[in-house]
Design a protein around this motif. Structure first.
Motif, PDB file in Angstrom:
ATOM      1  N   ALA A 181      59.537  16.990  55.527  1.00 62.08           N
ATOM      2  CA  ALA A 181      60.611  16.387  56.092  1.00 62.08           C
ATOM      3  C   ALA A 181      60.366  16.085  57.669  1.00 62.08           C
ATOM      4  O   ALA A 181      60.900  14.913  58.402  1.00 62.08           O
ATOM      5  CB  ALA A 181      61.963  17.068  55.711  1.00 62.08           C
ATOM      6  N   VAL A 182      59.577  17.255  58.302  1.00 61.16           N
ATOM      7  CA  VAL A 182      59.302  17.019  59.653  1.00 61.16           C
ATOM      8  C   VAL A 182      57.841  17.665  59.739  1.00 61.16           C
ATOM      9  O   VAL A 182      57.279  18.529  58.968  1.00 61.16           O
ATOM     10  CB  VAL A 182      60.493  18.106  60.429  1.00 61.16           C
ATOM     11  N   ASP A 183      57.184  16.971  60.723  1.00 60.85           N
ATOM     12  CA  ASP A 183      55.629  17.409  61.251  1.00 60.85           C
ATOM     13  C   ASP A 183      55.777  17.863  62.668  1.00 60.85           C
ATOM     14  O   ASP A 183      56.608  17.383  63.346  1.00 60.85           O
ATOM     15  CB  ASP A 183      54.938  16.401  60.978  1.00 60.85           C
ATOM     16  N   PRO A 184      54.659  18.413  63.065  1.00 61.46           N
ATOM     17  CA  PRO A 184      54.762  18.729  64.502  1.00 61.46           C
ATOM     18  C   PRO A 184      54.683  17.618  65.350  1.00 61.46           C
ATOM     19  O   PRO A 184      54.035  16.576  65.165  1.00 61.46           O
ATOM     20  CB  PRO A 184      53.400  19.546  64.572  1.00 61.46           C
ATOM     21  N   GLY A 185      55.423  17.537  66.270  1.00 54.55           N
ATOM     22  CA  GLY A 185      55.407  16.471  67.177  1.00 54.55           C
ATOM     23  C   GLY A 185      56.768  15.536  66.706  1.00 54.55           C
ATOM     24  O   GLY A 185      57.097  14.548  67.601  1.00 54.55           O
ATOM     25  N   THR A 186      57.431  15.710  65.604  1.00 54.53           N
ATOM     26  CA  THR A 186      58.569  14.828  65.388  1.00 54.53           C
ATOM     27  C   THR A 186      59.954  15.187  66.323  1.00 54.53           C
ATOM     28  O   THR A 186      60.094  16.307  66.714  1.00 54.53           O
ATOM     29  CB  THR A 186      59.203  15.163  63.945  1.00 54.53           C
ATOM     30  N   GLU A 207      56.419  22.740  64.113  1.00 54.77           N
ATOM     31  CA  GLU A 207      55.738  22.986  62.753  1.00 54.77           C
ATOM     32  C   GLU A 207      56.336  22.125  61.544  1.00 54.77           C
ATOM     33  O   GLU A 207      57.418  21.461  61.644  1.00 54.77           O
ATOM     34  CB  GLU A 207      55.622  24.455  62.410  1.00 54.77           C
ATOM     35  N   THR A 208      55.438  21.923  60.439  1.00 54.15           N
ATOM     36  CA  THR A 208      55.820  21.363  59.177  1.00 54.15           C
ATOM     37  C   THR A 208      56.983  21.902  58.666  1.00 54.15           C
ATOM     38  O   THR A 208      57.294  23.269  58.607  1.00 54.15           O
ATOM     39  CB  THR A 208      54.701  21.086  58.334  1.00 54.15           C
ATOM     40  N   GLY A 209      57.865  21.114  58.100  1.00 56.23           N
ATOM     41  CA  GLY A 209      58.858  21.777  57.124  1.00 56.23           C
ATOM     42  C   GLY A 209      59.520  20.755  56.026  1.00 56.23           C
ATOM     43  O   GLY A 209      59.662  19.683  56.277  1.00 56.23           O
ATOM     44  N   PHE A 210      59.969  21.473  54.934  1.00 52.89           N
ATOM     45  CA  PHE A 210      60.845  20.712  54.096  1.00 52.89           C
ATOM     46  C   PHE A 210      62.290  20.570  54.514  1.00 52.89           C
ATOM     47  O   PHE A 210      62.607  21.594  55.092  1.00 52.89           O
ATOM     48  CB  PHE A 210      60.483  21.057  52.713  1.00 52.89           C
ATOM     49  N   VAL A 211      63.087  20.014  53.938  1.00 55.43           N
ATOM     50  CA  VAL A 211      64.654  20.182  54.133  1.00 55.43           C
ATOM     51  C   VAL A 211      65.101  21.543  53.724  1.00 55.43           C
ATOM     52  O   VAL A 211      64.468  22.053  52.577  1.00 55.43           O
ATOM     53  CB  VAL A 211      65.187  19.042  53.018  1.00 55.43           C
ATOM     54  N   VAL A 217      61.522  24.432  66.862  1.00 51.90           N
ATOM     55  CA  VAL A 217      61.595  23.203  67.740  1.00 51.90           C
ATOM     56  C   VAL A 217      61.615  23.721  69.496  1.00 51.90           C
ATOM     57  O   VAL A 217      62.043  24.809  69.666  1.00 51.90           O
ATOM     58  CB  VAL A 217      63.024  22.515  67.233  1.00 51.90           C
ATOM     59  N   TYR A 218      61.221  22.940  70.142  1.00 49.68           N
ATOM     60  CA  TYR A 218      61.248  23.021  71.679  1.00 49.68           C
ATOM     61  C   TYR A 218      62.103  22.019  72.325  1.00 49.68           C
ATOM     62  O   TYR A 218      61.946  20.792  71.918  1.00 49.68           O
ATOM     63  CB  TYR A 218      59.860  22.806  72.080  1.00 49.68           C
ATOM     64  N   ARG A 229      67.226  25.040  61.323  1.00 53.30           N
ATOM     65  CA  ARG A 229      67.256  24.544  59.806  1.00 53.30           C
ATOM     66  C   ARG A 229      67.225  22.962  59.714  1.00 53.30           C
ATOM     67  O   ARG A 229      67.946  22.516  60.233  1.00 53.30           O
ATOM     68  CB  ARG A 229      68.312  25.079  59.259  1.00 53.30           C
ATOM     69  N   VAL A 230      66.204  22.725  58.937  1.00 54.19           N
ATOM     70  CA  VAL A 230      65.740  21.257  58.493  1.00 54.19           C
ATOM     71  C   VAL A 230      67.010  20.691  57.690  1.00 54.19           C
ATOM     72  O   VAL A 230      67.162  21.160  56.524  1.00 54.19           O
ATOM     73  CB  VAL A 230      64.695  20.898  58.208  1.00 54.19           C
ATOM     74  N   ARG A 231      67.818  19.841  58.410  1.00 51.34           N
ATOM     75  CA  ARG A 231      68.826  19.406  57.444  1.00 51.34           C
ATOM     76  C   ARG A 231      68.265  17.667  57.005  1.00 51.34           C
ATOM     77  O   ARG A 231      68.361  17.415  55.814  1.00 51.34           O
ATOM     78  CB  ARG A 231      70.235  18.889  58.164  1.00 51.34           C
ATOM     79  N   THR A 232      67.809  16.948  57.702  1.00 54.85           N
ATOM     80  CA  THR A 232      67.123  15.557  57.388  1.00 54.85           C
ATOM     81  C   THR A 232      65.820  15.584  58.392  1.00 54.85           C
ATOM     82  O   THR A 232      65.505  16.307  58.930  1.00 54.85           O
ATOM     83  CB  THR A 232      68.181  14.446  57.673  1.00 54.85           C
ATOM     84  N   ALA A 233      65.159  14.338  58.052  1.00 55.27           N
ATOM     85  CA  ALA A 233      63.946  14.176  58.996  1.00 55.27           C
ATOM     86  C   ALA A 233      64.323  13.717  60.406  1.00 55.27           C
ATOM     87  O   ALA A 233      63.584  13.914  61.169  1.00 55.27           O
ATOM     88  CB  ALA A 233      63.351  12.556  58.378  1.00 55.27           C
ATOM     89  N   GLU A 234      65.739  13.719  60.779  1.00 60.07           N
ATOM     90  CA  GLU A 234      66.082  13.446  62.338  1.00 60.07           C
ATOM     91  C   GLU A 234      67.018  14.480  62.589  1.00 60.07           C
ATOM     92  O   GLU A 234      67.497  14.288  63.557  1.00 60.07           O
ATOM     93  CB  GLU A 234      66.850  11.955  62.077  1.00 60.07           C
TER      94      GLU A 234
END
Length: 242
Positions: A181-186, A207-211, A217-218, A229-234
């Motif tokens: 869902a997310v990658d480093p730099g997103t 870092e990479t992660g799934f929902v 995050v920085y 916690r990843v909720r969506t890609a954004e």
């Protein structure tokens, strides 16, 4: 995997006691092989067409016309894909006498998926990129990816290669995965909520992660790193300030 296969084989033979049969054409080696195949077919019908038993060696004066009985030694003596079975022959008196030993190898075959061409890491893996092949999987490191599992995963969404896959490679279950869902730099929005305090920060994923995964995050605005916690890609939600 070989240890698992041989353990299954030993369990099949040991489950109902010694196997007794009369040696037929082909000599003692053929009789020992048939004993194992019959036991597999009786106790594990679904595996009968997948396991191949080979007699690697027979030692002793085994009468191929006598009734034979296989007895297994302590499982601790088993190494790799090989195991030894004690062979006993029935004497004219009806007693069972030691006749020798047989060394057996169990090989598993299965219908697996292989790649038609090379697939780069992170690239989509589609049905047209793979084909089914019947082959030996005893020496395969890791669980093979079966067609049924591949179809089931694709029903949930797209799949990508978790590593570079060369042509004609046997796919293992861990070789494919859903896209991250997310990658480093997103770039992402982190939402903070604690009591009545609520605000949003613009952050960058580290870092990479799934929902539902927790990732670092920085936030340039605060110059701090957070766990979120990843909720969506954004969007992510604050978990902890590091």
């Amino acid at each position: 995997m070989q240890r698992v296969l041989v353990s299954i084989f030993l369990g099949l033979l040991a489950a109902s006691g010694p196997q007794v049969l009369r040696a037929q054409e082909g000599g003692a080696e053929a009789a020992v092989r048939r004993a194992a195949e019959q036991k597999i077919a009786a106790r594990r019908p679904e595996s009968a067409g997948h396991l191949e038993v080979r007699v690697r060696r027979v030692r002793g004066a085994i009468d191929s016309t006598a009734r034979l009985r296989l007895e297994l030694p302590d499982r601790g003596a088993m190494t790799g894909g090989l195991t030894r079975a004690r062979v006993r022959a029935q004497a004219p008196t009806g007693d069972w006498e030691d006749a020798g030993w047989a060394t057996l190898r169990v090989t598993r075959y299965d219908s697996v998926l292989t790649t038609r061409s090379r697939i780069k890491q992170g690239a989509p893996v589609k049905p047209e990129d793979v084909e089914r092949t019947w082959m030996r999987v005893s020496d395969l490191h890791g669980e093979p990816l079966r067609a049924s599992a591949f179809r089931a995963q694709r029903k949930k969404g797209a799949l990508v290669a978790d590593r570079y896959l060369r042509p004609e490679r046997v796919l293992r279950a861990r070789d494919v995965r859903p896209p991250y869902a997310v990658d480093p730099g997103t770039d992402t929005d982190m939402y903070y909520r604690r009591g009545r305090v609520r605000f949003r920060l613009s952050c960058t994923v580290r870092e990479t992660g799934f929902v539902e995964d927790v990732v670092r995050v920085y936030c340039p605005g605060t110059r701090k790193t957070y766990q979120a916690r990843v909720r969506t890609a954004e969007a992510v939600t604050w978990v902890k300030t590091l």
